[in-house]
Every structure is written in structure tokens, then in C-alpha cells.
Design a protein around this motif. Structure first.
Motif, PDB file in Angstrom:
ATOM      1  N   ILE A   1     -19.658  32.366  19.032  1.00 27.20           N
ATOM      2  CA  ILE A   1     -20.224  30.911  18.844  1.00 27.20           C
ATOM      3  C   ILE A   1     -19.508  30.160  19.281  1.00 27.20           C
TER       4      ILE A   1
ATOM      5  N   ALA B   1     -21.255  19.792  17.990  1.00 29.14           N
ATOM      6  CA  ALA B   1     -21.393  21.032  18.266  1.00 29.14           C
ATOM      7  C   ALA B   1     -20.609  21.994  17.520  1.00 29.14           C
TER       8      ALA B   1
ATOM      9  N   SER C   1     -21.540  24.825  14.934  1.00 28.76           N
ATOM     10  CA  SER C   1     -20.959  26.057  15.078  1.00 28.76           C
ATOM     11  C   SER C   1     -20.369  26.764  13.761  1.00 28.76           C
TER      12      SER C   1
ATOM     13  N   ILE D   1     -23.289  26.294  22.035  1.00 30.31           N
ATOM     14  CA  ILE D   1     -23.904  25.055  21.421  1.00 30.31           C
ATOM     15  C   ILE D   1     -23.327  23.764  22.075  1.00 30.31           C
TER      16      ILE D   1
ATOM     17  N   SER E   1     -33.249  25.417  25.900  1.00 26.21           N
ATOM     18  CA  SER E   1     -32.238  26.584  25.898  1.00 26.21           C
ATOM     19  C   SER E   1     -32.326  27.055  27.318  1.00 26.21           C
TER      20      SER E   1
ATOM     21  N   THR F   1     -27.550  26.546  23.914  1.00 26.66           N
ATOM     22  CA  THR F   1     -28.717  25.742  23.358  1.00 26.66           C
ATOM     23  C   THR F   1     -28.299  24.202  23.417  1.00 26.66           C
TER      24      THR F   1
ATOM     25  N   ASN G   1     -28.915  20.765  21.777  1.00 24.03           N
ATOM     26  CA  ASN G   1     -29.651  20.339  20.466  1.00 24.03           C
ATOM     27  C   ASN G   1     -29.628  19.078  20.453  1.00 24.03           C
TER      28      ASN G   1
ATOM     29  N   HIS H   1     -30.745  28.509  14.398  1.00 24.62           N
ATOM     30  CA  HIS H   1     -29.633  29.678  14.861  1.00 24.62           C
ATOM     31  C   HIS H   1     -29.377  30.924  14.275  1.00 24.62           C
TER      32      HIS H   1
END
Length: 242
Positions: A6, A28, A32, A78, A91, A146, A148, A173
Motif C-alpha cells: 500500500i 492518503a 493506508s 492511494i 481509479s 485510487t 479518493n 479498499h
């Protein structure tokens, strides 16, 4: 043992997108860390490694080098977005045909599960896309990036300030990764937490307090579903205060 990498985008001297009192690097990192905690706590046979677990700066090549060296089975990078007008979630996979099939399979399930988790929050689906991005291009394993929600779109930023929305992003996720890898859930663990109807959600606390002070509700069972007859009582109470 499945290995998941990740990558929390940006960090340290690189804040990423900034707006509405938020920094992309912070969102992020929160997502994560949440994904790692949930995956390892709730599923068997999975190890999650993070590009960064604190607010530090890493070059892009450092991130992909570490993931490739670790022999990860998949990578998810992320991020949050900016400059998107209406905002939303999207994405990305790499454009190369040689890696498209595996990354597309990961993208399909991951995107679907994240949007499902975000459904209660009316987040716009900007779709599944392909782009020449370093994190998905230089990773030797299936990789998806991704985006977000949008830091600089007020409605999205308001959502990102809510813990329940962050939890939904984490859940999407986690479920997507688990489904792609075929992970088995640990006995007694469930992604769905039973709601205590007697405890008000943090995001609704101020509104609930104001509504009860106005006499619209009696202050009990803030998390319970409302019937049409109960709604009728609330409407009549509101009418009487006009």
C-alpha cells in the motif's frame, strides 16, 4: 502468505493537493494505515507493507523499487484528487496491453467495492481509467492508483473531514483487495460492525443535539431507523413551531 503493498501518496515536504483545510498526504496516510490494520486484523494469510507509515518524503522510484523487491502480489497507490469541478472517485491502471489484464482485474473489483462502500454518501463515480503513471507503470505486480475524492471541491472536502467517509474508503479498499486475492476472513471477524443505536455518530452529534433541544426528538435511540408514523410526529412538531 499474500503480500500487499500500500503506497500512501506524497508525504513530508510534498503535501500533494491542498485545499479546504486538508492536505492530500494526510488523507492518503490515514487510509493506508487503516487498510493495513483492517486487512491484517480481519483476514488470514496476508501481510501488508506500506511505502510510508509516517509523514516522510519518498521519491516515486523508491516506492516502486521497494514494492518490486518485496515481491508483492499487488500494489495500490492511494491519493486524493484536485481540479475536478464536480469531484468524485476514480481509479487508474497502466496503459500497456502487456499488463492490462491483471491490473484490469484488480481495478474492476477494487473500484466496484470502493464505490459500493461510498454509495451512502452520494459520491460521483468518475470511472475506471488508464494512464501513464509511474506507480502503475513501474510496478511489476498488478497495480492500481485510487483517487479518493477531490481536496479542492468543497462537497468532497466536507466528506473527507468525516470519519465515517474515511472508514468507508478504507472498507472499500480492504474488501476489494481481499476479493481479488481470495483471502479468507478470520473466524469471528466481520467487516460489518453492529451499530449501537443508543450512540450518536460523531458527524451527526451537533445536529442531533440541536434537534432534541428543539423538541423534535426525545433524545433516545439516535441510531435507530425511523418509521413513517414517527416521521409524522416529527413533522407535526416542526409545524407547531412555525
Amino acid at each position: 502468505m499474500k503480500k500487499v503493498w500500500i503506497d500512501g501518496g506524497h508525504g513530508g515536504k510534498d503535501p500533494g493537493a491542498v485545499g479546504n483545510g486538508l492536505k492530500e498526504k494526510d488523507i492518503a496516510l490515514r487510509i493506508s494505515q487503516g487498510v493495513k490494520q483492517r486487512l491484517e486484523a480481519e483476514y488470514e494469510g496476508v501481510q501488508v507493507q506500506l511505502s510510508r507509515s509516517t509523514d516522510v518524503f519518498l521519491e516515486l522510484k523508491e516506492r516502486t523499487y521497494a514494492a518490486n523487491k518485496a515481491g508483492a502480489d499487488l500494489l495500490v497507490s492511494i491519493h486524493c484528487n484536485a481540479g475536478g469541478g464536480e469531484g468524485g472517485f476514480e481509479s487508474f491502471r497502466y496503459t500497456s496491453a502487456s499488463s492490462a489484464s491483471r491490473s484490469l482485474s484488480l481495478q474492476n473489483v477494487l473500484h466496484t467495492e470502493i464505490m459500493a462502500a461510498l454509495k451512502p454518501y452520494n459520491v460521483r463515480d468518475r470511472g475506471q481509467k488508464a494512464a501513464n503513471l509511474h506507480m502503475v507503470r513501474e510496478s511489476k505486480m498488478p497495480a492500481v492508483l485510487t483517487e479518493n475524492l477531490f481536496i479542492d471541491v468543497a462537497s468532497d472536502a466536507a466528506k473527507l473531514k468525516r470519519q465515517d467517509v474515511i472508514d468507508a474508503l478504507i472498507t472499500g479498499h480492504v474488501v476489494g483487495i481481499a476479493k481479488y486475492l481470495g483471502l479468507k476472513q478470520k473466524e469471528g471477524k466481520s467487516m460489518d460492525k453492529e451499530r449501537d443505536i443508543n450512540v450518536v455518530s460523531p458527524w451527526a452529534a451537533s445536529a442531533w443535539e440541536a434537534a432534541t433541544k428543539q423538541g423534535y426528538f426525545d433524545g433516545s435511540r439516535p441510531g435507530a431507523a425511523i418509521t413513517r408514523e414517527e416521521m409524522a410526529v416529527v413533522i407535526m412538531r416542526m409545524e407547531s413551531k412555525k
